[in-house]
Design an enzyme around this catalytic site. Structure first.
Site: not given
Ligand code: UGA
Ligand code: MN
Length: 243
Positions: A105, A188
């Site tokens: 995203d 991270e």
């Molecule tokens: C923030 C950080 O930018 C992420 O790098 C970090 O992993 C995340 O917080 C965290 O600490 O949980 P954020 O935008 O809040 O990211 O989270 P998402 O974009 O919803 O998820 C991070 C990544 O994991 C995305 O590429 C998403 O596609 C993936 N994801 C999310 C999964 O593979 N499974 C899930 O159930 C949710």
């Molecule tokens: Mn995100």
């Protein structure tokens, strides 16, 4: 050097939109291998159909989050995916190149790729649209990183976002046990600790961290109430279609 661009992704209704936008960004980048690690039990054929269309080299991995972590609050998103991608790099003998974690995203300026390609050990750069301060960035003095500006320090040694650094694979290989923890918010920091990072190893990019070339954009989710109504409609549809 090849850029190994690791994208965690997961099935939800925004998934195709996110991956279409990202894929069409990556189409502009030469010498890039896209590792798409899906938080799902198997390799969805519709994802392969989509990924094939971009014409860029890619690897599609099925990397479901172990069920136990789904009950965590907050859940460690994207960790199983990134771990699987690191293992793929190791198991396939990819010894040279640059690793970058690009969530599905986020928004990327094409100039980011030429910046990270020359990463010798670990490069760092600002990420826009992070937290209260709106930017998370290393602080650079006379060409050296001397500290960090981040709205959520949380006692982290490396208070940076996942999108704010890149790692050279030869440097990564020096730490064969390096991994990412299932610990939301600290992925991270603990990953960078696990590769033995030292301040003097950090290469500031993006004009000494004065430019933003990547943004932590987030796609607005539909309200869950509406999703519940949708599934009710779905249920009643199915009932009316019954045997
Ligand atoms: C923030 C950080 O930018 C992420 O790098 C970090 O992993 C995340 O917080 C965290 O600490 O949980 P954020 O935008 O809040 O990211 O989270 P998402 O974009 O919803 O998820 C991070 C990544 O994991 C995305 O590429 C998403 O596609 C993936 N994801 C999310 C999964 O593979 N499974 C899930 O159930 C949710
Ligand atoms: Mn995100």
């Amino acid at each position: 050097p090849t850029i190994y661009f690791v994208t965690p992704t997961y099935p939800r209704r925004e998934q195709i939109a996110e991956l279409t936008r990202l894929g069409q960004t990556l189409m502009h980048i030469p010498n890039l291998h896209w590792i798409v690690a899906d938080d799902f039990d198997g390799c969805n054929t519709f994802l392969d159909y989509l990924l094939n269309k971009f014409g860029i080299p890619y690897t599609h991995i099925a990397s479901p989050m172990p069920d136990i972590y789904r009950s965590f609050a907050p859940i460690p998103r994207g960790v199983a995916n990134r771990r699987a991608a690191i293992n793929w790099i190791r198991n396939n003998g990819k010894k040279s190149g640059v690793l970058y974690f690009g969530d599905d995203d986020n928004a990327f300026d094409l100039r980011l790729f030429s910046e990270i390609r020359s990463t010798q050990r670990v490069s760092m750069f600002p990420v826009g649209l992070i937290g209260l301060y709106a930017v998370s960035t290393p602080i650079v003095k006379q060409g050296k990183v001397i500290g960090f500006f981040d709205s959520w320090p949380a006692n982290r040694l490396w208070p940076v976002d996942m999108a704010g650094f890149a790692v050279n694979l030869e440097y990564l290989a020096l730490s064969p046990n390096a991994t990412m923890p299932y610990r939301a918010g600290y992925e991270e920091d603990e990953f960078l600790k696990s590769i033995g990072l030292q301040m003097a190893h950090i290469e500031p990019k993006a004009s000494n961290c004065s430019e933003i070339l990547v943004w932590h954009t987030q796609t607005k989710k539909e309200k869950s109430a509406v999703v519940r109504i949708d599934s009710k409609i779905l249920e009643s549809d199915q009932t009316s279609l019954g045997p």
